[in-house]
Write a protein that holds these residues in place. Sequence first.
Motif, mmCIF file in Angstrom:
data_model
loop_
_atom_site.group_PDB
_atom_site.id
_atom_site.type_symbol
_atom_site.label_atom_id
_atom_site.label_comp_id
_atom_site.label_asym_id
_atom_site.label_seq_id
_atom_site.Cartn_x
_atom_site.Cartn_y
_atom_site.Cartn_z
ATOM 1 N N LEU A 50 6.371 16.336 17.177
ATOM 2 C CA LEU A 50 5.278 16.130 16.221
ATOM 3 C C LEU A 50 4.994 14.663 15.930
ATOM 4 O O LEU A 50 4.140 14.359 15.086
ATOM 5 N N ALA A 51 5.680 13.740 16.609
ATOM 6 C CA ALA A 51 5.513 12.316 16.304
ATOM 7 C C ALA A 51 4.063 11.859 16.426
ATOM 8 O O ALA A 51 3.577 11.067 15.609
ATOM 9 N N SER A 52 3.362 12.352 17.432
ATOM 10 C CA SER A 52 1.969 11.921 17.613
ATOM 11 C C SER A 52 1.087 12.386 16.459
ATOM 12 O O SER A 52 0.173 11.666 16.032
ATOM 13 N N GLN A 53 1.337 13.573 15.937
ATOM 14 C CA GLN A 53 0.591 14.070 14.791
ATOM 15 C C GLN A 53 0.979 13.330 13.512
ATOM 16 O O GLN A 53 0.136 13.052 12.657
ATOM 17 N N HIS A 54 2.254 13.022 13.364
ATOM 18 C CA HIS A 54 2.701 12.313 12.171
ATOM 19 C C HIS A 54 2.124 10.899 12.122
ATOM 20 O O HIS A 54 1.801 10.392 11.044
ATOM 21 N N ALA A 55 1.996 10.274 13.287
ATOM 22 C CA ALA A 55 1.407 8.938 13.340
ATOM 23 C C ALA A 55 -0.122 8.985 13.284
ATOM 24 O O ALA A 55 -0.753 7.963 12.985
ATOM 25 N N ALA A 87 18.057 12.066 13.920
ATOM 26 C CA ALA A 87 17.598 11.412 15.135
ATOM 27 C C ALA A 87 18.742 11.099 16.092
ATOM 28 O O ALA A 87 18.548 10.994 17.302
ATOM 29 N N ARG A 88 19.962 10.948 15.563
ATOM 30 C CA ARG A 88 21.106 10.641 16.415
ATOM 31 C C ARG A 88 21.340 11.728 17.463
ATOM 32 O O ARG A 88 21.721 11.464 18.587
ATOM 33 N N GLY A 89 21.161 12.972 17.050
ATOM 34 C CA GLY A 89 21.467 14.082 17.950
ATOM 35 C C GLY A 89 20.245 14.727 18.547
ATOM 36 O O GLY A 89 20.339 15.825 19.087
ATOM 37 N N ASN A 90 19.108 14.051 18.459
ATOM 38 C CA ASN A 90 17.884 14.673 18.947
ATOM 39 C C ASN A 90 17.929 14.854 20.455
ATOM 40 O O ASN A 90 18.348 13.954 21.185
ATOM 41 N N PHE A 91 17.472 16.006 20.909
ATOM 42 C CA PHE A 91 17.512 16.336 22.332
ATOM 43 C C PHE A 91 16.363 15.691 23.102
ATOM 44 O O PHE A 91 16.383 15.646 24.329
ATOM 45 N N GLY A 92 15.339 15.231 22.381
ATOM 46 C CA GLY A 92 14.250 14.500 23.023
ATOM 47 C C GLY A 92 13.160 15.362 23.630
ATOM 48 O O GLY A 92 12.344 14.866 24.411
ATOM 49 N N LEU A 93 13.108 16.637 23.272
ATOM 50 C CA LEU A 93 12.095 17.511 23.866
ATOM 51 C C LEU A 93 10.746 17.347 23.186
ATOM 52 O O LEU A 93 10.650 17.233 21.959
ATOM 53 N N VAL A 94 9.694 17.337 23.983
ATOM 54 C CA VAL A 94 8.314 17.520 23.513
ATOM 55 C C VAL A 94 7.987 18.955 23.894
ATOM 56 O O VAL A 94 7.738 19.259 25.058
ATOM 57 N N ASP A 116 0.840 -1.197 0.000
ATOM 58 C CA ASP A 116 0.000 0.000 0.000
ATOM 59 C C ASP A 116 0.875 1.247 0.000
ATOM 60 O O ASP A 116 0.658 2.166 -0.793
ATOM 61 N N THR A 117 1.869 1.273 0.884
ATOM 62 C CA THR A 117 2.720 2.465 1.013
ATOM 63 C C THR A 117 4.160 2.062 1.260
ATOM 64 O O THR A 117 4.438 1.172 2.072
ATOM 65 N N LEU A 118 5.048 2.756 0.571
ATOM 66 C CA LEU A 118 6.476 2.632 0.795
ATOM 67 C C LEU A 118 6.955 3.930 1.436
ATOM 68 O O LEU A 118 6.722 5.013 0.895
ATOM 69 N N VAL A 119 7.589 3.825 2.589
ATOM 70 C CA VAL A 119 8.122 4.989 3.302
ATOM 71 C C VAL A 119 9.636 4.967 3.176
ATOM 72 O O VAL A 119 10.270 3.938 3.451
ATOM 73 N N ILE A 120 10.217 6.082 2.759
ATOM 74 C CA ILE A 120 11.665 6.181 2.639
ATOM 75 C C ILE A 120 12.189 7.074 3.753
ATOM 76 O O ILE A 120 11.843 8.256 3.832
ATOM 77 N N GLY A 121 12.995 6.489 4.634
ATOM 78 C CA GLY A 121 13.560 7.241 5.759
ATOM 79 C C GLY A 121 13.171 6.620 7.087
ATOM 80 O O GLY A 121 11.989 6.562 7.424
ATOM 81 N N GLY A 122 14.181 6.160 7.848
ATOM 82 C CA GLY A 122 13.906 5.464 9.096
ATOM 83 C C GLY A 122 14.246 6.244 10.343
ATOM 84 O O GLY A 122 14.515 5.644 11.392
ATOM 85 N N GLY A 123 14.225 7.583 10.257
ATOM 86 C CA GLY A 123 14.365 8.395 11.457
ATOM 87 C C GLY A 123 13.037 8.512 12.182
ATOM 88 O O GLY A 123 12.072 7.804 11.871
ATOM 89 N N VAL A 124 12.959 9.419 13.138
ATOM 90 C CA VAL A 124 11.726 9.559 13.921
ATOM 91 C C VAL A 124 10.548 9.958 13.032
ATOM 92 O O VAL A 124 9.431 9.452 13.207
ATOM 93 N N VAL A 125 10.766 10.834 12.051
ATOM 94 C CA VAL A 125 9.666 11.283 11.196
ATOM 95 C C VAL A 125 9.138 10.125 10.358
ATOM 96 O O VAL A 125 7.929 9.833 10.344
ATOM 97 N N GLY A 126 10.029 9.438 9.638
ATOM 98 C CA GLY A 126 9.590 8.336 8.796
ATOM 99 C C GLY A 126 8.981 7.207 9.592
ATOM 100 O O GLY A 126 7.959 6.629 9.200
ATOM 101 N N MET A 127 9.591 6.874 10.743
ATOM 102 C CA MET A 127 9.056 5.788 11.560
ATOM 103 C C MET A 127 7.684 6.125 12.120
ATOM 104 O O MET A 127 6.819 5.253 12.221
ATOM 105 N N SER A 128 7.461 7.394 12.481
ATOM 106 C CA SER A 128 6.153 7.783 13.022
ATOM 107 C C SER A 128 5.064 7.619 11.973
ATOM 108 O O SER A 128 3.981 7.093 12.247
#
Length: 369
Positions: free
Chosen positions: A338-343, A45-52, A8-20
């Motif tokens: 934005l992970a919750s919105q992206h998912a 994603a390697r250097g993400n500070f982790g802030l919401v 159905d869908t192919l997603v390119i990119g396995g960082g937080v945005v693509g995974m979400s």
Amino acid sequence: MKPHAELDTLVIGGGVVGMSVAYGLARAGERVRLLDEGDDAFRAARGNFGLVWVQGKGLDRPAYARWTLAAAQQWHAFAQELAQHSGVDVELSQIGGLILCMDEAELAQRAAGLAAVRQQLGQPYPFEVLDLKQLRALSPLVGPDVAGAVFCPLDGHVSPLRLLHALFKSFQNLGGELCAGMPVEAIEQRGGVFHVRTGHTEHVAAKLVLAAGLGNRVLAPMVGLEAPVKPVRGQILVTERVQPFLRHPSLHVRQTGEGVVQIGDSKEDVGLDDGTTLAQLARIAERAMRCFPLLKQVNIVRTWGALRVMSPDGFPIYQASTACPGAFVVTCHSGVTLASQHAGALADWIQGGTEPADISGFKAERFHV
């Protein structure tokens, strides 16, 4: 006859945005494959500070403020859902966050900016301006050089590595397929489906999502889209474990669940150089020690640099292709927030739903006005 699409869908990119996005589509029952270039990629994603993080986002862009606000409000349910699907605790703490200000002028400027966002939104946008005495009631070990802070009860933080792990496991447990070490070489739309080549393998899908960070610059034109993003380096220092002293994360200093302290405060236009420099690390450390003097006695155990993915105006790019219907580009520099919105809302749109009203102004054409 329309060719059969194996996915159905192919997603390119396995960082937080693509995974979400991939997780959201798999959760909705789609057959989803995610292609990830691998560890050689310049991974934000390697250097993400982790802030919401809510405060300060969306000045003069109320649609982005609403999009961010909604994401933060959904994060508790999102974290619980990921834990159910994956068994991974992302260590969400969302009891409010602080922006520390070193003088009264900086504090007044921050407060004025947030007041402007609240007025533009015309809806609840909670924040509180704290003097040093009030700030120390929340964070007793703040140093005397700090004038005060702005506090937002919606802000918080997660472990970015645990978040990625939870997204990967949830995606796979929902039937999603992850293919690592597969840089994309070519994309074509033929007969209404997408043919994506990686080495000797061809992937065929009805829809395509480009969430490859800086890689979107090259991939987007293959499907009639634009992604004029550039790298902006951020440098981070990580300390040894110390006793808990910082319940509320600040914009530049946070303490993780393991007790280590992460410190970051740089935005550098240096191309694809993801290294570190002594001058920047010293500046970052000096401010952190002024904010929290106890850090003078704490050892730094590692440092790193990472490249943020930034558009010309700093806001996301969300766009569906008109030249190649079924192709989408998704890029932003606030992937954790934005992970919750992206998912959720974004994945619903990609699946065939209505485009969220708050993202309609984030197409690449805005850069040609």
